[in-house]
Motif scaffolding. Structure first.
Motif, mmCIF file in Angstrom:
data_model
loop_
_atom_site.group_PDB
_atom_site.id
_atom_site.type_symbol
_atom_site.label_atom_id
_atom_site.label_comp_id
_atom_site.label_asym_id
_atom_site.label_seq_id
_atom_site.Cartn_x
_atom_site.Cartn_y
_atom_site.Cartn_z
ATOM 1 N N GLU A 242 -3.875 10.105 -4.084
ATOM 2 C CA GLU A 242 -2.565 10.524 -4.568
ATOM 3 C C GLU A 242 -1.926 11.529 -3.620
ATOM 4 N N ARG B 237 -4.949 7.045 4.981
ATOM 5 C CA ARG B 237 -5.495 6.110 5.973
ATOM 6 C C ARG B 237 -6.978 5.897 5.669
ATOM 7 N N THR C 248 -1.513 -2.659 3.834
ATOM 8 C CA THR C 248 -0.760 -1.419 3.658
ATOM 9 C C THR C 248 0.325 -1.597 2.613
ATOM 10 N N ASP C 249 0.616 -0.470 1.933
ATOM 11 C CA ASP C 249 1.780 -0.415 1.043
ATOM 12 C C ASP C 249 2.389 0.975 1.202
ATOM 13 N N ALA C 250 3.134 1.445 0.235
ATOM 14 C CA ALA C 250 3.841 2.722 0.391
ATOM 15 C C ALA C 250 2.898 3.921 0.376
ATOM 16 N N GLU C 251 1.674 3.766 -0.146
ATOM 17 C CA GLU C 251 0.789 4.933 -0.301
ATOM 18 C C GLU C 251 -0.540 4.848 0.440
ATOM 19 N N VAL C 252 -0.995 3.655 0.777
ATOM 20 C CA VAL C 252 -2.273 3.534 1.487
ATOM 21 C C VAL C 252 -2.167 2.536 2.643
ATOM 22 N N LYS D 276 0.882 8.318 4.073
ATOM 23 C CA LYS D 276 0.025 7.487 3.238
ATOM 24 C C LYS D 276 -1.430 7.732 3.617
ATOM 25 N N ARG E 99 -2.651 5.427 -5.961
ATOM 26 C CA ARG E 99 -3.219 4.095 -5.779
ATOM 27 C C ARG E 99 -4.674 4.105 -6.234
ATOM 28 N N THR F 122 3.454 7.309 8.604
ATOM 29 C CA THR F 122 2.871 8.524 8.023
ATOM 30 C C THR F 122 3.118 8.575 6.519
#
Ligand SMILES: [Fe+2]
Ligand SMILES: [Fe+2]
Length: 277
Positions: free
Chosen positions: A234, A146, A103-107, A144, A2, A142
């Motif tokens: 990443e 934070r 929020t999304d899948a990575e952050v 991702k 991201r 979890t």
């Protein structure tokens, strides 16, 4: 992976229009997934300045934004406004949400308001808002990165007596450590820098990355050219991940990449691994 565009202290009312144009071009070219604006959108919280800041936010890439107020975004002179409706204009022109979250899948990114009404310059981080942010970040699950955004910094360069962390930062950092916050983004100092928190906050097995952004477009520079950050995160998990911080500095024509800093996460948290041009 991201990409976060981290912009701060635009201070509309004291902006340089050519640099605003350059910033909009450079941010679009970075193709961010999220834009963070860590406070001080205006110089004196005037209507005209908020209008300009609002237009600036609209002109940025149409991706999610986390925008929080800074100490310049409440009235300096009106005692009534400061006491009873300090964020009236910020809420009207920018966002009504003073605890923004994305929020999304990575952050997972949580914005915190650190503006202190009793003082002009310094900030404070209240237990109530720390609790809200920790709940948001834990609730995101979890696997991702934070991220916490404050205007006043959670950490400053060790040994620099001219800079101060936000008041109550140690109590807050303990809570953030408990939920494993990876990255803190802030502004206010008008000087860009990165720090690993383990030099100041001695919490076993925990170290996060603190990133300060310079002033993106204002003439209120403090010894550093106008700047903002491109941050790439990443593969972040409990003991793994990469954070790269790419400062972008104005050179009178355009924003140019400066030395990139790469942090790696291990069993003791985040540590700086390399810095290169
Ligand atoms: Fe500022
Ligand atoms: Fe500030």
């Amino acid at each position: 992976m991201r990409t976060i565009a981290h912009i701060s202290d635009v201070h509309f009312g004291r902006e340089d229009p050519a640099i605003v144009e350059g910033l909009l071009e450079a941010v679009a070219a970075a193709e961010p997934d999220v834009v963070v604006v860590s406070g001080d959108l205006t110089q004196r919280a005037r209507k005209k300045q908020f209008w300009a800041a609002r237009q600036f936010l609209l002109d940025l890439p149409r991706v999610p934004q986390i925008v929080i107020p800074g100490n310049h975004d409440i009235s300096l002179t009106s005692v009534v406004d400061r006491a009873f409706k300090p964020f009236k204009r910020f809420k009207k022109f920018i966002t009504s949400d003073l605890e923004p979250f994305y929020t999304d899948a990575e952050v997972a990114v949580s914005g915190i308001n650190t503006v202190r009404l009793a003082t002009v310059n310094d900030g404070r981080i209240k237990p109530r808002v720390v609790k809200i942010a920790c709940g948001q970040l834990e609730g995101a699950g979890t696997g991702k990165a934070r991220v916490v955004v404050t205007h006043h910094p959670m950490d400053v360069k060790p040994g620099d007596w001219k800079q101060r962390t936000v008041s109550k930062s140690k109590d807050a950092m303990k809570k953030f450590g408990d939920v494993g916050v990876d990255l803190f983004l802030s502004g206010h100092l008008h000087v860009g820098r990165t720090i690993a928190t383990s030099a100041r906050y001695k919490f076993k097995g925990y170290s996060a990355v603190v990133v300060h952004a310079g002033t993106a477009v204002s003439t209120r520079r403090r010894g550093q050219a106008n700047a903002w950050n491109i941050i790439r995160v990443e593969g972040v998990g409990p003991d793994r991940g990469i954070i790269e911080v790419q400062p972008m500095q104005w050179d009178d024509v355009a924003f140019q990449p400066m030395a990139l800093e790469r942090y790696i996460k291990g069993k003791d948290g985040w540590a700086l691994k390399s810095s290169k041009k």
